[in-house]
Scaffold this motif. Structure first.
Motif, PDB file in Angstrom:
ATOM      1  N   SER A   2      50.374  44.104  52.299  1.00 46.33           N
ATOM      2  CA  SER A   2      49.132  43.620  51.714  1.00 46.33           C
ATOM      3  C   SER A   2      49.408  42.589  50.630  1.00 46.33           C
ATOM      4  CB  SER A   2      48.361  44.802  51.107  1.00 46.33           C
ATOM      5  OG  SER A   2      47.310  44.332  50.312  1.00 46.33           O
ATOM      6  N   LEU A   3      48.589  41.541  50.615  1.00 49.23           N
ATOM      7  CA  LEU A   3      48.696  40.540  49.554  1.00 49.23           C
ATOM      8  C   LEU A   3      48.547  41.190  48.194  1.00 49.23           C
ATOM      9  CD1 LEU A   3      48.665  37.612  48.424  1.00 49.23           C
ATOM     10  CD2 LEU A   3      46.213  37.576  48.859  1.00 49.23           C
ATOM     11  N   ARG A   4      47.767  42.263  48.138  1.00 49.65           N
ATOM     12  CA  ARG A   4      47.491  42.897  46.846  1.00 49.65           C
ATOM     13  C   ARG A   4      48.749  43.466  46.191  1.00 49.65           C
ATOM     14  NH1 ARG A   4      44.220  47.349  47.710  1.00 49.65           N
ATOM     15  NH2 ARG A   4      44.519  47.201  49.947  1.00 49.65           N
ATOM     16  N   THR A   5      49.788  43.731  46.982  1.00 47.68           N
ATOM     17  CA  THR A   5      51.020  44.248  46.383  1.00 47.68           C
ATOM     18  C   THR A   5      51.706  43.194  45.520  1.00 47.68           C
ATOM     19  OG1 THR A   5      52.330  43.614  48.317  1.00 47.68           O
ATOM     20  CG2 THR A   5      51.370  45.823  48.311  1.00 47.68           C
ATOM     21  N   ASP A   6      51.371  41.920  45.756  1.00 42.02           N
ATOM     22  CA  ASP A   6      51.962  40.829  44.975  1.00 42.02           C
ATOM     23  C   ASP A   6      51.068  40.397  43.810  1.00 42.02           C
ATOM     24  OD1 ASP A   6      54.176  40.697  46.705  1.00 42.02           O
ATOM     25  OD2 ASP A   6      53.071  39.405  48.090  1.00 42.02           O
ATOM     26  N   LEU A   7      49.875  40.957  43.737  1.00 41.56           N
ATOM     27  CA  LEU A   7      48.974  40.587  42.644  1.00 41.56           C
ATOM     28  C   LEU A   7      49.412  41.274  41.355  1.00 41.56           C
ATOM     29  CD1 LEU A   7      45.496  40.810  44.406  1.00 41.56           C
ATOM     30  CD2 LEU A   7      46.673  38.729  43.686  1.00 41.56           C
ATOM     31  N   ASP A 173      47.311  33.927  35.819  1.00 43.42           N
ATOM     32  CA  ASP A 173      48.365  34.510  36.648  1.00 43.42           C
ATOM     33  C   ASP A 173      47.785  35.157  37.914  1.00 43.42           C
ATOM     34  OD1 ASP A 173      50.237  33.707  34.826  1.00 43.42           O
ATOM     35  OD2 ASP A 173      50.489  35.680  33.886  1.00 43.42           O
ATOM     36  N   VAL A 174      46.603  35.764  37.786  1.00 47.64           N
ATOM     37  CA  VAL A 174      45.952  36.364  38.955  1.00 47.64           C
ATOM     38  C   VAL A 174      45.576  35.276  39.964  1.00 47.64           C
ATOM     39  CG1 VAL A 174      43.889  37.580  39.765  1.00 47.64           C
ATOM     40  CG2 VAL A 174      45.085  38.373  37.723  1.00 47.64           C
ATOM     41  N   TYR A 175      44.952  34.202  39.489  1.00 46.39           N
ATOM     42  CA  TYR A 175      44.571  33.107  40.380  1.00 46.39           C
ATOM     43  C   TYR A 175      45.804  32.459  41.011  1.00 46.39           C
ATOM     44  CZ  TYR A 175      40.090  33.482  37.888  1.00 46.39           C
ATOM     45  OH  TYR A 175      38.914  33.938  37.326  1.00 46.39           O
ATOM     46  N   ALA A 176      46.882  32.330  40.230  1.00 49.11           N
ATOM     47  CA  ALA A 176      48.113  31.720  40.743  1.00 49.11           C
ATOM     48  C   ALA A 176      48.726  32.571  41.848  1.00 49.11           C
ATOM     49  CB  ALA A 176      49.112  31.521  39.606  1.00 49.11           C
ATOM     50  N   ALA A 177      48.747  33.894  41.651  1.00 46.63           N
ATOM     51  CA  ALA A 177      49.316  34.792  42.655  1.00 46.63           C
ATOM     52  C   ALA A 177      48.513  34.736  43.946  1.00 46.63           C
ATOM     53  CB  ALA A 177      49.360  36.215  42.114  1.00 46.63           C
ATOM     54  N   ARG A 178      47.217  34.557  43.834  1.00 49.40           N
ATOM     55  CA  ARG A 178      46.349  34.510  45.010  1.00 49.40           C
ATOM     56  C   ARG A 178      46.464  33.179  45.741  1.00 49.40           C
ATOM     57  NH1 ARG A 178      43.045  38.008  48.087  1.00 49.40           N
ATOM     58  NH2 ARG A 178      42.623  36.552  49.769  1.00 49.40           N
ATOM     59  N   THR A 179      46.458  32.086  44.989  1.00 46.92           N
ATOM     60  CA  THR A 179      46.333  30.756  45.587  1.00 46.92           C
ATOM     61  C   THR A 179      47.649  30.024  45.777  1.00 46.92           C
ATOM     62  OG1 THR A 179      46.084  29.643  43.445  1.00 46.92           O
ATOM     63  CG2 THR A 179      44.082  30.529  44.473  1.00 46.92           C
TER      64      THR A 179
END
Length: 294
Positions: A2-7, A173-179
């Motif tokens: 899941s992408l969320r594991t990297d958030l 940092d949250v936006y960077a991890a997502r985008t």
């Protein structure tokens, strides 16, 4: 995976808040949100559908609001199942937004976020916690630096500016991890308060695709009253009235408890420290809303 594991987790950065500070939503966001559709009042959705349709934290229009506690209850009910999060929110309480983001990030099932109207400010952070983020027709995501109302002398404002820096860095940092966007580009977007339509949000990585789902008009008196209160709140915000004063005024008008002498004089008792123009506008809006809520 899941992408969320990297958030990134947003930890406890809310220490030693200056007394003169109160988080708020910009008037530009309040005005745009007042024009977006409401969700149907008679549709509770599915068992695993989480509705973030309104203010994050206390909602002065309906007397409710979306809190971390309410979202946690719904996630517990869903167990390990996949969940769908429907969003139409101008944001609100940053700390509640951070808590909801972390709850969704840690959920064991798949999280699909559908932005039906607006996911602004703290709501945009919550949206980033989805494995999949979908944008509805005409929907927007808005990101900006932490926005507050404050008062005090020059030393107070220096302290407030320093206090806000870790919030802006954590959200970036949250936006960077997502985008995957560079910090420099995100800093520029946050500094200028950026609205992203569906195409732009998808192109820049804030969302993954489009959804055909929409937020239907409620078609009942309750929905019309809430929409009218949204418009009033937006008008007061545009005149510079702080959110705390707007909430107090809304609460007073909804309950019908206001000072008769002040009303007769055209001076709202809940205007508090608001500007003179906002006070005059509030008096007119009070009279209109008193008719609406009877």
């Amino acid at each position: 995976m899941s992408l969320r594991t990297d958030l990134p987790e947003i930890g406890n950065i809310a220490r030693n808040a200056p007394k003169a500070l109160a988080f708020d939503v910009p008037a530009t966001v309040t005005s745009r949100y007042a024009e977006t559709p409401l969700a149907a009042q008679d549709d509770d959705g599915g068992d695993n559908e989480i509705r973030i349709l309104g203010d994050i934290g206390f909602d002065p229009w309906s007397g409710g609001g979306i809190t971390a506690a309410s979202v946690e209850d719904q996630l517990e009910h869903a167990g390990d199942s996949d969940v769908t999060v429907l969003m139409n929110s101008p944001g609100g309480d940053l700390f509640e937004g951070i808590a909801i983001y972390n709850l969704l990030r840690l959920h064991s099932g798949k999280v699909t976020v559908k932005v039906l109207g607006l996911a602004a400010s703290a709501a945009s952070v919550i949206a980033m916690a989805g494995d999949v983020v979908e944008m509805g027709a005409g929907s927007f995501i808005m990101i900006h630096n932490a926005w507050v109302c404050a008062c005090g002398n020059r030393n107070d404002f220096r302290a407030i500016a320093e206090y806000l820096e870790p919030f802006d860095a954590a959200l970036r940092d949250v936006y960077a991890a997502r985008t995957g966007l560079p910090d420099s580009e995100l800093d520029e977007m946050l500094n200028r308060e950026t609205f992203l339509d569906a195409k732009t949000a998808i192109d820049k990585g804030f969302a993954d695709g489009k959804t055909s789902d929409t937020a239907p008009e409620p078609g009942n008196v309750l929905g019309n009253q809430i929409k009218a209160k949204r418009a009033i709140d937006a008008a007061l915000a545009s005149q510079g009235m702080p959110r705390s004063e707007r909430r107090r005024l809304m609460s007073e008008m909804s309950s019908g408890k206001h000072d008769a002498a002040a009303s007769a004089a055209g001076t709202p008792s809940a205007a508090g420290t608001a500007t003179h123009d906002a006070g005059e506008l509030a008096a007119e809006l009070r009279r209109g809303l008193s008719i609406l809520t009877k």
